[in-house]
Structure formats: structure tokens, C-alpha cells
Design a protein around this motif. Sequence first.
Motif, PDB file in Angstrom:
ATOM      1  N   ALA A 217       0.434   7.533   2.745  1.00  0.00           N
ATOM      2  CA  ALA A 217      -0.225   6.267   2.435  1.00  0.00           C
ATOM      3  C   ALA A 217      -0.181   6.079   0.923  1.00  0.00           C
ATOM      4  O   ALA A 217      -0.095   7.047   0.162  1.00  0.00           O
ATOM      5  N   ALA A 218      -0.232   4.836   0.506  1.00  0.00           N
ATOM      6  CA  ALA A 218      -0.230   4.546  -0.930  1.00  0.00           C
ATOM      7  C   ALA A 218      -1.587   4.874  -1.534  1.00  0.00           C
ATOM      8  O   ALA A 218      -2.596   4.952  -0.832  1.00  0.00           O
ATOM      9  N   ASP A 222      -0.664   2.617  -6.736  1.00  0.00           N
ATOM     10  CA  ASP A 222       0.680   2.162  -6.343  1.00  0.00           C
ATOM     11  C   ASP A 222       0.687   0.653  -6.137  1.00  0.00           C
ATOM     12  O   ASP A 222       1.655  -0.027  -6.489  1.00  0.00           O
ATOM     13  N   GLU A 225       0.295  -1.151  -9.576  1.00  0.00           N
ATOM     14  CA  GLU A 225       1.555  -1.217 -10.347  1.00  0.00           C
ATOM     15  C   GLU A 225       2.332  -2.490 -10.007  1.00  0.00           C
ATOM     16  O   GLU A 225       2.876  -3.152 -10.893  1.00  0.00           O
ATOM     17  N   THR A 226       2.392  -2.812  -8.721  1.00  0.00           N
ATOM     18  CA  THR A 226       3.129  -4.012  -8.310  1.00  0.00           C
ATOM     19  C   THR A 226       2.378  -5.273  -8.747  1.00  0.00           C
ATOM     20  O   THR A 226       2.990  -6.254  -9.173  1.00  0.00           O
ATOM     21  N   VAL A 244       6.109  -6.196  -0.771  1.00  0.00           N
ATOM     22  CA  VAL A 244       5.631  -5.211   0.198  1.00  0.00           C
ATOM     23  C   VAL A 244       5.599  -3.819  -0.443  1.00  0.00           C
ATOM     24  O   VAL A 244       6.556  -3.416  -1.102  1.00  0.00           O
ATOM     25  N   ILE A 245       4.481  -3.109  -0.232  1.00  0.00           N
ATOM     26  CA  ILE A 245       4.336  -1.733  -0.735  1.00  0.00           C
ATOM     27  C   ILE A 245       3.828  -0.906   0.428  1.00  0.00           C
ATOM     28  O   ILE A 245       2.611  -0.742   0.610  1.00  0.00           O
ATOM     29  N   GLY A 247       5.798   2.011   1.974  1.00  0.00           N
ATOM     30  CA  GLY A 247       6.538   3.231   2.293  1.00  0.00           C
ATOM     31  C   GLY A 247       7.504   3.053   3.448  1.00  0.00           C
ATOM     32  O   GLY A 247       7.938   4.028   4.048  1.00  0.00           O
ATOM     33  N   GLY A 248       7.837   1.820   3.774  1.00  0.00           N
ATOM     34  CA  GLY A 248       8.764   1.539   4.866  1.00  0.00           C
ATOM     35  C   GLY A 248       8.079   1.381   6.220  1.00  0.00           C
ATOM     36  O   GLY A 248       8.739   1.208   7.241  1.00  0.00           O
TER      37      GLY A 248
ATOM     38  N   TYR B 230      11.990  -2.711 -12.119  1.00  0.00           N
ATOM     39  CA  TYR B 230      10.811  -2.454 -11.271  1.00  0.00           C
ATOM     40  C   TYR B 230      11.196  -1.605 -10.063  1.00  0.00           C
ATOM     41  O   TYR B 230      10.533  -0.614  -9.746  1.00  0.00           O
ATOM     42  N   LEU B 238       6.514   3.704  -3.642  1.00  0.00           N
ATOM     43  CA  LEU B 238       6.325   3.563  -2.195  1.00  0.00           C
ATOM     44  C   LEU B 238       6.903   2.251  -1.650  1.00  0.00           C
ATOM     45  O   LEU B 238       6.522   1.785  -0.589  1.00  0.00           O
ATOM     46  N   THR B 240      10.044   0.661  -0.149  1.00  0.00           N
ATOM     47  CA  THR B 240      11.366   0.922   0.427  1.00  0.00           C
ATOM     48  C   THR B 240      11.606   0.015   1.629  1.00  0.00           C
ATOM     49  O   THR B 240      10.650  -0.388   2.307  1.00  0.00           O
TER      50      THR B 240
END
Lengths: 252, 253
Positions: A217-218, A222, A225-226, A244-245, A247-248, B230, B238, B240
Motif C-alpha cells: 500500500a502507498a 507517495d 508527491e503526486t 493514479v497512484i 501500485g498497479g 516525474y 508506486l 505503474t
Amino acid sequence: MGYELRLKIKDGVRAVDGKVILVTGAASGIGAATARMIKERGGIAVATDIQPGLDHVLDVRQPDHWDAAIEATVAKYSRVDGLVSNAGTMSAGSIIDLKMDRFRALNRIHVEGAFLGIQRVVAQMRKQSTPAYGSIVITSSVMGQVPMPGLASYASAKAALTNMAKSIGVELGRKGDFIRVNAVAPGPVHTPLMVEAMPPGYMDDPASFADVPLGEAANADDVAETILFLLSNESSFMTGGVSVIDGGWSLS
Amino acid sequence: MMVALKVALVTGATSGIGRAAAIRLGREGYHVICGGRNAERGAEVVSAIEGEGGIARFHAFDVMEEEDWATLAQSIISREGRLDVLVNSAGGFFSKPLPDTSLEEFRGLWTMDVESVVLGTKYGLRIMRDTRSAGSIINIGSLAGLIGIEDCVAYSPAKAAVIQFSKVAALEAARLDPPVRVNSLNPGVIWSDMITQSYGDSDEVRAFVMDGNALQRVGELEDIANAVAYLAGPQSRLVTGTAMVVDGGRGAD
């Protein structure tokens, strides 16, 4: 050129030099991390929350709270350059059994709260210059794009926020302003809100995130930062977008 | 030789978005390997990076040739010993109505825009796996891969393939140890040689390009280079499998 673009490399590192940015829900989680990071990178964070103890008490549902916080910010710093519309809550449970007042309560905070704040912050930015400049970031969620059984009220509120970023971003741009509106869409994040919403121990157990391709998990940082990237001039050609953040997590 | 600096490989680095990305990554402190076909323009990009105090080398190769990728991979493994960032930027474009487009033209662009990215991601992942690099791969797609664009009967589907391919590659890359990230970066209309060579370099074209954007300005190469920085760095650790869009709001409605 009517826009800031040519960047020195230092702008990539200290991305929000001198910008005055109002953050809601800043007492914990993503909001707290964002406010801290804005300060670390040379910006001025005006931290607000429904809980007392920060710069202003701001219940995002109350128009007069918004007016007071913006007025005080302008009195002190003479302008507002950015808004992180982040205050939120979570309500789990089958939507079929969900009480209407709980559904409404959640939408009042997420959707109406963002609407009230964006309307007022844009009005302030337009007083500052013509065309107006600014960056607004809405904390949405990947659940605004992917279905999530048991969280339909939360997911639908986040879907509203994601579309709000798109619609308002396009609308402001076409009217000639350089006020950008973007959403961040985190997947699972370690925040007090999530810890409270999930069963005891869930967020601390790595097995809970086995279905996240990157395996974790973020952290609030994290996501922050975005948000910082979207507040900065580095993203000055981005509006009406969703970052989107996760991790896939939403891939499959 | 093993280098301590982080290493970035940029394809199509001799012009347009690739060149801007290479220069930006040089500024960020990466040792930049600039890939391209034209040695003269390659030397120019390398000297532009060195002129700002950065480190770069040019590697002449054709992104559509698998043998060239294999040679380059071996070169990076033995010379730099790591690969932290790969930007697959090389590609082509043409605009033509479907009834006038030949199958050869369609295949040609597919090879240039899709196969190049497939090969690049494949060999990028091999280098990152073999050198245990926690890398980030950035595939340059296009807004045209997300929405329909008139007369882009080859380009639009090719870029859609890049976007979807990147999602699948992201799932596979996440299984590596350490995991590698893969994202597509999708520009709207960016003022570049690609546009001016196809549509002309005039105030009318500029006005037309700007008018379709929500934000009332044209997109610049630097806008895409900023997004590359970025997606390359730890600030997106995180992130991807995403299809990032930098389009001035052109595609949002």
C-alpha cells in the motif's frame, strides 16, 4: 508568453516556491503529508481541518468556514495560488441496506465540500489577475473508476469528484484562465482513515496487499508527491486529468 | 565499467520529445544514453547535455531491429551495469484518410510505433532484470490512442496498442526483483517537428492546435519532459500501469 514554462532545474526539486496553497483535511493522512511537503519545498501551506489545532478550522460543508479561511489567507499572504481539496471520510456497508442520511452525509463532505471550496477559491484567483492562475488538486480514489462492492457510496462520491476535476478543468481553461484542476486517484494508502475503516490489523498485514502488483500500500507521502507535482509549474499543461497512484492495483 | 550514477536510455533522442526528455534527464543527473539513427544529430544532443554539465553518450541503432536491441542491451550491461530509466520515444506519424491509406503504410507505422516499443520494453526489462535495477519504463503513447482522431487510422490504433501493451508489461514487470514500473505517457498535440512537418509551421496551424486545448496555449516539448522526470523518479515509486495524459485538457471532454 502568457504562461510560466521555462523552468530552472531547482523548480523540479523545490516545486512550489512561494505559492500559497490551502489544504483541507490537513490534520492527518494525505492532507497532513501534503501540507508538510508544501512547506518543505518552499511553499506556504494553509492547513485546515474540521478538528481544531491547525491554521483554520474548516468544515468543508460550511460556506462561511470557506469564506473565513480564504479571507484570512488573503489578509495574511495577499493571495491564494492553490487548493488541495482533500477532506473526506469513509462509509462502508452494502448500499442496499445503507441509510439515506449516511449516503447524503458522505456526499455532503466529498462532493458538496469540493464544490463549495473550488467555487470560492476560483473566485479569489480571478480577483488576483486576468487571466487567473492557479492549481487545484482533488483527492479522489481509484474507486472512482473501478467498482468496489461494499463501498458503493464512497466509490460513487469519488467518481463524482473525478468527473468534477475533468469538467471544471476544461471549463476554466476554455474560459481563458490558467487555473488547472486535476484529481489524484490513490489505491490503498496507509492513513488513519483506512486503519479505522478496515478490520483491526488489516493495514499492517502485508498479505492484505498481495493483490497489489507492486506488493504494498502507498504511504501518505507517495500520494503527496503526486499532489506536489500537480500543484507545481512542472505540470502546467495538465488539466482535467486523473493521476493514479495505486501500485498497479486497478490494472486487473 | 560500472557507473554509480543512475542511467537512463532514451530512444528517438535525436529530435522532438526524445531529445527534450534526454536533456531533462541529463539535468536531473542521469547518465543518459541517447539512442537514434542520425549520428550527427545524436552528437548534437550529447553536446547539449554535456554543455549543461551532464553526462551522455550516443548509441546509433534502429529501434525496429531486434538485433540492434540485443547489441545495445549487451553494451549497457557491460558498460554501465545498470538501467534506471528507459524512455521509448522513437516513433512516427502520418495523417491520411482511410480510403487512401495502403496496408504497407499501416504496417510501416505499426512497426515504427508499436513493435519498437514492444522490443524496447522487452530488452529494457532484460537489462533491468539482469542488472537488478529497480527501473522505470516510460512508453510515449498519445492522446490519439485514447480518443479518436480524424485521418489517424494508423497512428491512433498504434498508440492505443502502446497504452494497453504498457499495462500488461506493468503487471509482468512488477514481478521482477526488484520490481520495475511501466507507464505510458500520452501527450496531446505538442508543438514539435512531428506536427509542423505534417501540418505546416504557420500561425494558422498554431492557432488551430491551441484552440482544441482547454488551456489556451500550445503544448511544448518541455511539458512532456517534465512528466518524464516525474515518472522516472522516486516521487512516482508506486505509479505503474497508468496512462498519464499531458494534453492541456484537450481530451478531457
